[in-house]
Design an enzyme around this catalytic site. Structure first.
Site, PDB file in Angstrom:
ATOM      1  N   ASN A  46      -8.704   1.818  10.473  1.00  0.00           N
ATOM      2  CA  ASN A  46      -7.878   1.515  11.642  1.00  0.00           C
ATOM      3  C   ASN A  46      -8.419   2.211  12.884  1.00  0.00           C
ATOM      4  O   ASN A  46      -8.902   1.570  13.814  1.00  0.00           O
ATOM      5  CB  ASN A  46      -6.428   1.929  11.393  1.00  0.00           C
ATOM      6  CG  ASN A  46      -5.509   1.528  12.535  1.00  0.00           C
ATOM      7  OD1 ASN A  46      -5.190   0.354  12.694  1.00  0.00           O
ATOM      8  ND2 ASN A  46      -5.090   2.478  13.347  1.00  0.00           N
ATOM      9  N   THR A  47      -8.400   3.547  12.882  1.00  0.00           N
ATOM     10  CA  THR A  47      -8.770   4.308  14.071  1.00  0.00           C
ATOM     11  C   THR A  47     -10.196   4.035  14.518  1.00  0.00           C
ATOM     12  O   THR A  47     -10.475   3.983  15.727  1.00  0.00           O
ATOM     13  CB  THR A  47      -8.587   5.818  13.808  1.00  0.00           C
ATOM     14  OG1 THR A  47      -7.272   6.046  13.322  1.00  0.00           O
ATOM     15  CG2 THR A  47      -8.788   6.619  15.073  1.00  0.00           C
TER      16      THR A  47
ATOM     17  N   LYS B 259       0.851  -1.183   0.000  1.00  0.00           N
ATOM     18  CA  LYS B 259       0.000   0.000   0.000  1.00  0.00           C
ATOM     19  C   LYS B 259       0.892   1.240   0.000  1.00  0.00           C
ATOM     20  O   LYS B 259       1.697   1.436   0.911  1.00  0.00           O
ATOM     21  CB  LYS B 259      -0.924   0.029   1.203  1.00  0.00           C
ATOM     22  CG  LYS B 259      -1.807   1.269   1.243  1.00  0.00           C
ATOM     23  CD  LYS B 259      -2.465   1.461   2.588  1.00  0.00           C
ATOM     24  CE  LYS B 259      -3.001   2.887   2.691  1.00  0.00           C
ATOM     25  NZ  LYS B 259      -3.472   3.205   4.052  1.00  0.00           N
TER      26      LYS B 259
ATOM     27  N   ALA C 283      -9.540   5.611   4.862  1.00  0.00           N
ATOM     28  CA  ALA C 283      -9.392   6.774   5.748  1.00  0.00           C
ATOM     29  C   ALA C 283     -10.714   7.496   5.964  1.00  0.00           C
ATOM     30  O   ALA C 283     -11.481   7.720   5.025  1.00  0.00           O
ATOM     31  CB  ALA C 283      -8.342   7.764   5.243  1.00  0.00           C
ATOM     32  N   GLY C 284     -10.948   7.870   7.222  1.00  0.00           N
ATOM     33  CA  GLY C 284     -12.070   8.718   7.579  1.00  0.00           C
ATOM     34  C   GLY C 284     -13.285   8.020   8.134  1.00  0.00           C
ATOM     35  O   GLY C 284     -14.182   8.668   8.681  1.00  0.00           O
TER      36      GLY C 284
ATOM     37  N   GLY D 177      -7.909   9.256  10.300  1.00  0.00           N
ATOM     38  CA  GLY D 177      -8.130   9.338  11.734  1.00  0.00           C
ATOM     39  C   GLY D 177      -9.181  10.333  12.175  1.00  0.00           C
ATOM     40  O   GLY D 177      -9.384  10.530  13.377  1.00  0.00           O
TER      41      GLY D 177
END
Length: 261
Positions: A213-214, A104, A191-192, A165
């Site tokens: 992830n977050t 990635k 993301a987001g 994040g």
């Protein structure tokens, strides 16, 4: 009628995955919790930030002791890289260390937004593909750059939903949909995502997968959130395949008005 049970699996660079949810390996309380969350999410692929995760020091807890490469496909990434040269060098070292060629790519513009620097990203992608890597690429939600990255040979396009994040969800569904419609390779929102409805929305737009992830790692109960995300991705994919009803300006009764007593 579309039979969701016959939906094609996610195929990236010739590799087949039954799960459309990819999870990260950062911000967890421990690698053990990370592993439990990945299993609860039903994930088969995990991203590995090469500059931040311990893969080699036997004197400290190592990721692979909990999140085994035999159980999950590792997707090395270039988190923390701000130039094309830095990203390319990082992934070349990763290939020497672990033999990874599915990677990635992310090249960031600044620390405040972690927004991708698309000029540097495209440059790095071309260099890596020339070097034999299969590149899944984090990018802005710009359909023009998404097309350029695909034309360069990237095996998956990964537009951001919103800032890394942030938990703000998909901020530009129109552009995500345009990218989905034009792409011949998998499109994975990266993301987001903040909660299950964000993941479902990304899938309802026709994306092939979601990376997060977050949203899991910083939930009050990461394991329960991982399970929620698993079901959200499945539900969103099925809703996309089913085809939503048309939006209407006025009410349309479920029962016909003709013939009322």
């Amino acid at each position: 009628m579309t039979d969701t049970l016959t939906d094609k699996p996610l195929i990236v660079a010739g590799r087949t995955f039954s799960s459309r949810l990819i999870v990260g390996t950062g911000k967890y309380a421990s690698y053990a919790q990370n592993a439990e969350a990945a299993r609860a999410a039903g994930a088969e692929m995990v991203t590995v930030a090469l500059r931040r995760v311990n893969l080699s020091n036997p004197d400290e807890d190592r990721l692979q002791d909990h999140v085994s490469p035999d159980e999950f496909t590792y997707l090395p990434n270039t988190a923390g890289c701000f130039t094309a040269d830095e990203a390319v060098r990082t992934l070349r070292l990763a290939r020497e260390a672990g033999g990874w060629d599915l990677v990635k790519l992310e090249v960031l513009a600044d620390q405040k937004t972690l927004y991708p620097d698309m000029e540097e990203t495209l440059s790095a992608a071309k260099a890596l593909i020339k070097d034999g890597f299969e590149v899944m690429v984090y990018c802005s939600d710009d359909p023009v750059y998404a097309r350029k990255l695909e034309d360069a040979g990237c095996c998956a396009i990964m537009p951001l939903g919103s800032l890394i994040g942030s938990g703000l969800g998909v901020q530009n569904p129109l552009n995500i949909r345009l990218i989905v419609e034009q792409s011949r390779v998998p499109v994975i929102v990266d993301a987001g995502v903040g909660t299950a409805s964000d993941a479902a929305q990304a899938m309802e737009l026709g994306c092939d997968g979601v990376l997060m992830n977050t949203a899991i790692a910083e939930a009050k109960d990461p394991i329960l959130m991982a399970s929620a995300m698993k079901h959200a991705v499945i539900a969103g994919r099925q809703a996309y395949l089913a085809g939503r009803m048309a939006r209407k300006r006025y009410a349309d009764p479920s029962s016909p008005l003709a013939g009322l007593i």
